[in-house]
Design a protein around this motif. Structure first.
Motif, PDB file in Angstrom:
ATOM      1  N   CYS A  79       1.948  36.329  46.801  1.00 44.59           N
ATOM      2  CA  CYS A  79       2.711  36.675  48.005  1.00 44.59           C
ATOM      3  C   CYS A  79       4.072  36.009  47.986  1.00 44.59           C
ATOM      4  O   CYS A  79       4.189  34.826  47.612  1.00 44.59           O
ATOM      5  CB  CYS A  79       1.972  36.181  49.247  1.00 44.59           C
ATOM      6  N   ALA A  80       5.085  36.741  48.408  1.00 41.70           N
ATOM      7  CA  ALA A  80       6.398  36.146  48.642  1.00 41.70           C
ATOM      8  C   ALA A  80       6.307  35.373  49.954  1.00 41.70           C
ATOM      9  O   ALA A  80       5.725  35.866  50.922  1.00 41.70           O
ATOM     10  CB  ALA A  80       7.447  37.243  48.734  1.00 41.70           C
ATOM     11  N   ASN A  81       6.870  34.174  49.956  1.00 44.95           N
ATOM     12  CA  ASN A  81       6.797  33.336  51.164  1.00 44.95           C
ATOM     13  C   ASN A  81       8.180  33.286  51.827  1.00 44.95           C
ATOM     14  O   ASN A  81       9.092  32.597  51.348  1.00 44.95           O
ATOM     15  CB  ASN A  81       6.302  31.934  50.796  1.00 44.95           C
ATOM     16  N   LEU A  82       8.319  34.034  52.911  1.00 46.09           N
ATOM     17  CA  LEU A  82       9.618  34.163  53.579  1.00 46.09           C
ATOM     18  C   LEU A  82      10.028  32.906  54.343  1.00 46.09           C
ATOM     19  O   LEU A  82      11.213  32.721  54.636  1.00 46.09           O
ATOM     20  CB  LEU A  82       9.610  35.376  54.522  1.00 46.09           C
ATOM     21  N   GLU A  83       9.055  32.054  54.623  1.00 49.14           N
ATOM     22  CA  GLU A  83       9.336  30.809  55.340  1.00 49.14           C
ATOM     23  C   GLU A  83       9.972  29.791  54.382  1.00 49.14           C
ATOM     24  O   GLU A  83      10.976  29.160  54.705  1.00 49.14           O
ATOM     25  CB  GLU A  83       8.028  30.254  55.887  1.00 49.14           C
ATOM     26  N   LYS A  84       9.373  29.684  53.192  1.00 51.17           N
ATOM     27  CA  LYS A  84       9.856  28.691  52.217  1.00 51.17           C
ATOM     28  C   LYS A  84      11.261  29.009  51.710  1.00 51.17           C
ATOM     29  O   LYS A  84      11.934  28.147  51.174  1.00 51.17           O
ATOM     30  CB  LYS A  84       8.878  28.597  51.036  1.00 51.17           C
ATOM     31  N   ILE A  85      11.688  30.267  51.852  1.00 52.73           N
ATOM     32  CA  ILE A  85      12.990  30.687  51.301  1.00 52.73           C
ATOM     33  C   ILE A  85      14.063  30.750  52.402  1.00 52.73           C
ATOM     34  O   ILE A  85      15.216  31.129  52.148  1.00 52.73           O
ATOM     35  CB  ILE A  85      12.857  32.063  50.570  1.00 52.73           C
ATOM     36  N   SER A 131      -2.389  42.882  53.934  1.00 46.75           N
ATOM     37  CA  SER A 131      -2.127  41.722  54.799  1.00 46.75           C
ATOM     38  C   SER A 131      -3.232  41.568  55.843  1.00 46.75           C
ATOM     39  O   SER A 131      -3.689  40.456  56.121  1.00 46.75           O
ATOM     40  CB  SER A 131      -0.782  41.876  55.514  1.00 46.75           C
ATOM     41  N   LYS A 132      -3.650  42.697  56.414  1.00 45.74           N
ATOM     42  CA  LYS A 132      -4.707  42.665  57.440  1.00 45.74           C
ATOM     43  C   LYS A 132      -6.034  42.225  56.842  1.00 45.74           C
ATOM     44  O   LYS A 132      -6.736  41.397  57.417  1.00 45.74           O
ATOM     45  CB  LYS A 132      -4.865  44.054  58.067  1.00 45.74           C
ATOM     46  N   ILE A 133      -6.377  42.787  55.693  1.00 44.62           N
ATOM     47  CA  ILE A 133      -7.650  42.439  55.038  1.00 44.62           C
ATOM     48  C   ILE A 133      -7.709  40.928  54.796  1.00 44.62           C
ATOM     49  O   ILE A 133      -8.721  40.279  54.983  1.00 44.62           O
ATOM     50  CB  ILE A 133      -7.799  43.216  53.692  1.00 44.62           C
ATOM     51  N   GLU A 138       2.703  36.514  59.149  1.00 41.95           N
ATOM     52  CA  GLU A 138       3.849  37.420  58.921  1.00 41.95           C
ATOM     53  C   GLU A 138       4.792  36.965  57.822  1.00 41.95           C
ATOM     54  O   GLU A 138       5.460  37.790  57.199  1.00 41.95           O
ATOM     55  CB  GLU A 138       4.622  37.606  60.227  1.00 41.95           C
ATOM     56  N   HIS A 139       4.881  35.651  57.598  1.00 43.71           N
ATOM     57  CA  HIS A 139       5.845  35.164  56.601  1.00 43.71           C
ATOM     58  C   HIS A 139       5.344  35.300  55.161  1.00 43.71           C
ATOM     59  O   HIS A 139       6.066  34.955  54.229  1.00 43.71           O
ATOM     60  CB  HIS A 139       6.245  33.710  56.889  1.00 43.71           C
ATOM     61  N   LEU A 140       4.129  35.821  54.988  1.00 40.35           N
ATOM     62  CA  LEU A 140       3.628  36.051  53.622  1.00 40.35           C
ATOM     63  C   LEU A 140       3.570  37.542  53.332  1.00 40.35           C
ATOM     64  O   LEU A 140       2.915  38.295  54.063  1.00 40.35           O
ATOM     65  CB  LEU A 140       2.242  35.429  53.444  1.00 40.35           C
TER      66      LEU A 140
END
Ligand SMILES: Cc1cc2nc3c(=O)[nH]c(=O)nc-3n(C[C@H](O)[C@H](O)[C@H](O)COP(=O)(O)O)c2cc1C
Length: 168
Positions: A79-85, A131-133, A138-140
């Protein structure tokens, strides 16, 4: 030279055994993923090791019925982590974290190949469904599902383009 040969020999493997992959191998595959370059060394990607067959069966439905996701004994979801970036602003969110995740995927595919295992980058899936499964926050953003197992096929080299190298 060995490295170059490994890079050239790697194939996407879609037929594999259900035999479990030892945990130590999975850990080394993850280590390879973590060794990939990342923007500002922020390592804006997370790895989820999915051994649950039930969850992988649900992935099959979210990924156009690609059954081998459930046949393989394990899958790693990158997963891309939008928080860390976040510190890199828009470019970080739209590009760098995806690139961080992608670089890790390729490193892991090479490690998988190095262990004599088979794996395949799966990108064709309903992102929201996955994502749901997984119950992801949201940030992943799931970028790839990589099923891993002992190969039962030896795919031939796929035709590579000859019109894509430009020397300037
Ligand atoms: C971004 C991306 C998405 C992909 N998605 C899928 C996929 O959903 N299913 C699949 O079977 N292969 C998928 N692949 C694997 C490609 O089909 C494969 O890499 C390509 O055909 C070249 O074959 P090779 O990996 O054996 O060289 C994907 C690869 C990438 C890089």
């Amino acid at each position: 030279m060995e490295l170059i040969e490994s890079i050239r020999d790697r194939r996407s493997v879609r037929k594999m055994d259900t035999k479990p992959v030892p945990r130590e191998m999975i850990e080394q595959i993850l280590e390879a993923g973590k060794s990939a370059p990342s923007a500002g060394n922020l390592q804006a990607r997370d790895f989820f090791v999915v051994t649950s067959k039930e969850m992988r069966e649900r992935f099959v439905n979210a990924a156009l019925g690609q059954k081998f996701i459930a046949i393989a004994p394990v899958a790693i979801v990158v997963c891309a982590n939008l928080e860390k970036i976040e510190s890199y602003g828009q470019r970080g969110k739209e590009l760098y974290c995806i690139q961080d995740a992608s670089a890790s995927c390729q490193n892991m595919l090479l490690a998988i190949h190095g262990f004599g295992l088979g794996g395949c980058w799966i990108g064709a899936f309903d992102e929201l469904a996955v994502s749901k499964i997984m119950g992801l926050p949201e940030h992943l953003r799931p970028v790839a599902i990589i099923p891993i197992g002992y190969p039962t096929e030896s795919p031939k080299e796929r035709r590579k383009r000859t019109d894509d190298v430009h020397w300037i």
